[in-house]
Design a protein around this motif. Structure first.
Motif, PDB file in Angstrom:
ATOM      1  N   GLY A  56       0.826  -1.213   0.000  1.00 43.25           N
ATOM      2  CA  GLY A  56       0.000   0.000   0.000  1.00 43.25           C
ATOM      3  C   GLY A  56       0.853   1.254   0.000  1.00 43.25           C
ATOM      4  N   LEU A  57       1.940   1.224   0.761  1.00 45.77           N
ATOM      5  CA  LEU A  57       2.871   2.359   0.799  1.00 45.77           C
ATOM      6  C   LEU A  57       3.505   2.574  -0.578  1.00 45.77           C
ATOM      7  N   ARG A  58       3.921   1.484  -1.198  1.00 43.32           N
ATOM      8  CA  ARG A  58       4.514   1.558  -2.547  1.00 43.32           C
ATOM      9  C   ARG A  58       3.479   2.086  -3.550  1.00 43.32           C
ATOM     10  N   ALA A  59       2.243   1.631  -3.450  1.00 40.50           N
ATOM     11  CA  ALA A  59       1.163   2.097  -4.340  1.00 40.50           C
ATOM     12  C   ALA A  59       0.863   3.574  -4.099  1.00 40.50           C
ATOM     13  N   ASN A  60       0.953   4.013  -2.850  1.00 39.23           N
ATOM     14  CA  ASN A  60       0.744   5.418  -2.515  1.00 39.23           C
ATOM     15  C   ASN A  60       1.779   6.298  -3.230  1.00 39.23           C
ATOM     16  N   GLU A  61       3.020   5.846  -3.266  1.00 38.43           N
ATOM     17  CA  GLU A  61       4.073   6.574  -3.982  1.00 38.43           C
ATOM     18  C   GLU A  61       3.779   6.584  -5.482  1.00 38.43           C
ATOM     19  N   ALA A  62       3.335   5.451  -6.008  1.00 42.59           N
ATOM     20  CA  ALA A  62       3.013   5.351  -7.432  1.00 42.59           C
ATOM     21  C   ALA A  62       1.890   6.323  -7.801  1.00 42.59           C
ATOM     22  N   ARG A  63       0.886   6.427  -6.944  1.00 47.17           N
ATOM     23  CA  ARG A  63      -0.228   7.351  -7.205  1.00 47.17           C
ATOM     24  C   ARG A  63       0.265   8.796  -7.212  1.00 47.17           C
ATOM     25  N   TYR A  64       1.127   9.138  -6.250  1.00 46.26           N
ATOM     26  CA  TYR A  64       1.677  10.492  -6.168  1.00 46.26           C
ATOM     27  C   TYR A  64       2.386  10.871  -7.473  1.00 46.26           C
ATOM     28  N   PHE A  65       3.288  10.009  -7.942  1.00 45.72           N
ATOM     29  CA  PHE A  65       4.063  10.329  -9.142  1.00 45.72           C
ATOM     30  C   PHE A  65       3.203  10.297 -10.400  1.00 45.72           C
ATOM     31  N   SER A  66       2.194   9.477 -10.424  1.00 47.04           N
ATOM     32  CA  SER A  66       1.286   9.443 -11.562  1.00 47.04           C
ATOM     33  C   SER A  66       0.478  10.732 -11.651  1.00 47.04           C
ATOM     34  N   HIS A  67      -0.087  11.143 -10.523  1.00 43.35           N
ATOM     35  CA  HIS A  67      -0.935  12.335 -10.524  1.00 43.35           C
ATOM     36  C   HIS A  67      -0.138  13.632 -10.650  1.00 43.35           C
ATOM     37  N   LYS A  68       0.986  13.730  -9.963  1.00 38.34           N
ATOM     38  CA  LYS A  68       1.751  14.981  -9.971  1.00 38.34           C
ATOM     39  C   LYS A  68       2.606  15.151 -11.226  1.00 38.34           C
ATOM     40  N   TYR A  69       3.216  14.055 -11.694  1.00 41.70           N
ATOM     41  CA  TYR A  69       4.174  14.157 -12.796  1.00 41.70           C
ATOM     42  C   TYR A  69       3.824  13.317 -14.027  1.00 41.70           C
ATOM     43  N   SER A  70       2.712  12.589 -14.011  1.00 39.58           N
ATOM     44  CA  SER A  70       2.361  11.645 -15.088  1.00 39.58           C
ATOM     45  C   SER A  70       3.497  10.652 -15.332  1.00 39.58           C
ATOM     46  N   HIS A  71       4.119  10.206 -14.242  1.00 41.83           N
ATOM     47  CA  HIS A  71       5.250   9.279 -14.292  1.00 41.83           C
ATOM     48  C   HIS A  71       4.805   7.905 -13.783  1.00 41.83           C
ATOM     49  N   THR A  72       5.166   6.856 -14.518  1.00 42.49           N
ATOM     50  CA  THR A  72       4.880   5.488 -14.083  1.00 42.49           C
ATOM     51  C   THR A  72       5.965   5.049 -13.112  1.00 42.49           C
ATOM     52  N   PHE A  73       5.561   4.692 -11.903  1.00 39.45           N
ATOM     53  CA  PHE A  73       6.480   4.282 -10.842  1.00 39.45           C
ATOM     54  C   PHE A  73       6.796   2.803 -11.040  1.00 39.45           C
ATOM     55  N   SER A  74       8.009   2.500 -11.457  1.00 43.77           N
ATOM     56  CA  SER A  74       8.458   1.123 -11.687  1.00 43.77           C
ATOM     57  C   SER A  74       9.564   0.786 -10.707  1.00 43.77           C
ATOM     58  N   VAL A  75       9.539  -0.438 -10.206  1.00 41.76           N
ATOM     59  CA  VAL A  75      10.563  -0.898  -9.276  1.00 41.76           C
ATOM     60  C   VAL A  75      11.231  -2.153  -9.829  1.00 41.76           C
ATOM     61  N   GLN A  76      12.410  -2.422  -9.316  1.00 42.24           N
ATOM     62  CA  GLN A  76      13.154  -3.630  -9.671  1.00 42.24           C
ATOM     63  C   GLN A  76      13.514  -4.361  -8.387  1.00 42.24           C
ATOM     64  N   PRO A  77      13.723  -5.667  -8.464  1.00 40.46           N
ATOM     65  CA  PRO A  77      14.260  -6.363  -7.294  1.00 40.46           C
ATOM     66  C   PRO A  77      15.588  -5.718  -6.900  1.00 40.46           C
ATOM     67  N   ALA A  78      15.847  -5.644  -5.610  1.00 43.61           N
ATOM     68  CA  ALA A  78      17.051  -4.974  -5.110  1.00 43.61           C
ATOM     69  C   ALA A  78      18.327  -5.567  -5.691  1.00 43.61           C
ATOM     70  N   ASP A  79      18.344  -6.880  -5.940  1.00 41.49           N
ATOM     71  CA  ASP A  79      19.558  -7.485  -6.484  1.00 41.49           C
ATOM     72  C   ASP A  79      19.796  -7.110  -7.949  1.00 41.49           C
ATOM     73  N   GLU A  80      18.813  -6.503  -8.614  1.00 42.43           N
ATOM     74  CA  GLU A  80      18.980  -5.996  -9.967  1.00 42.43           C
ATOM     75  C   GLU A  80      19.224  -4.484  -9.982  1.00 42.43           C
TER      76      GLU A  80
END
Length: 153
Positions: free
Chosen positions: A26-50
């Motif tokens: 939910g916290l990660r999704a909250n960040e994704a919503r922020y960047f989508s609404h404020k900057y029209s940016h898709t929040f993408s993550v990778q596994p830490a080992d990558e």
């Protein structure tokens, strides 16, 4: 493999090993919503080992600025630039999210933010920080704190 975070259908993909996986998702999704609404940016993550370079960058700033070493293993990370600001995020198994906001122009804002997932205790390494509470439809109660970066990274 990169994962585009969906804030309409919250998923624990990549966070399953966390004892607070649902609230961290939910916290990660909250960040994704922020960047989508404020900057029209898709929040993408990778596994830490990558994304070891991002995890190392965030760890170096924490260590050099405040002597902080996060004890929990990193699960996911991302780094991107929007509107002249480089954002770096690391999501940890404990439920902690650390972000670095680093304005590329001289004299801009530069800070490290901490967010604690609902249901997790404050990690010992962050015991000196005061955390403010914020309600989120996606993440429940988020507790957050920050400090200003003084060095150049």
């Amino acid at each position: 493999m990169a994962y585009d975070v969906d804030f309409t259908e919250v998923s624990t993909v990549g966070l399953e090993s966390s004892p607070v996986a649902e609230s961290l998702a939910g916290l990660r999704a909250n960040e994704a919503r922020y960047f989508s609404h404020k900057y029209s940016h898709t929040f993408s993550v990778q596994p830490a080992d990558e994304a070891t370079d991002v995890v190392a960058y965030v760890s170096r700033i924490l260590e050099q600025e405040r002597g902080i070493v996060i004890a929990s293993p990193a699960l996911e990370a991302t780094e991107f630039e929007v509107d002249g600001v480089r954002w770096s995020y690391v999501f940890y198994e404990s439920g902690l999210s650390v972000n670095v906001l680093y304005t590329l122009a001289e004299g801009g804002k530069r800070a490290v933010g901490f967010k604690l997932s609902d249901g997790m205790d404050v990690p010992d390494e962050l015991g000196d920080f005061k955390f403010a509470r914020q309600k989120s439809r996606l993440a429940g109660t988020i507790r957050g704190s920050y400090f200003v970066i003084k060095g150049e990274y």
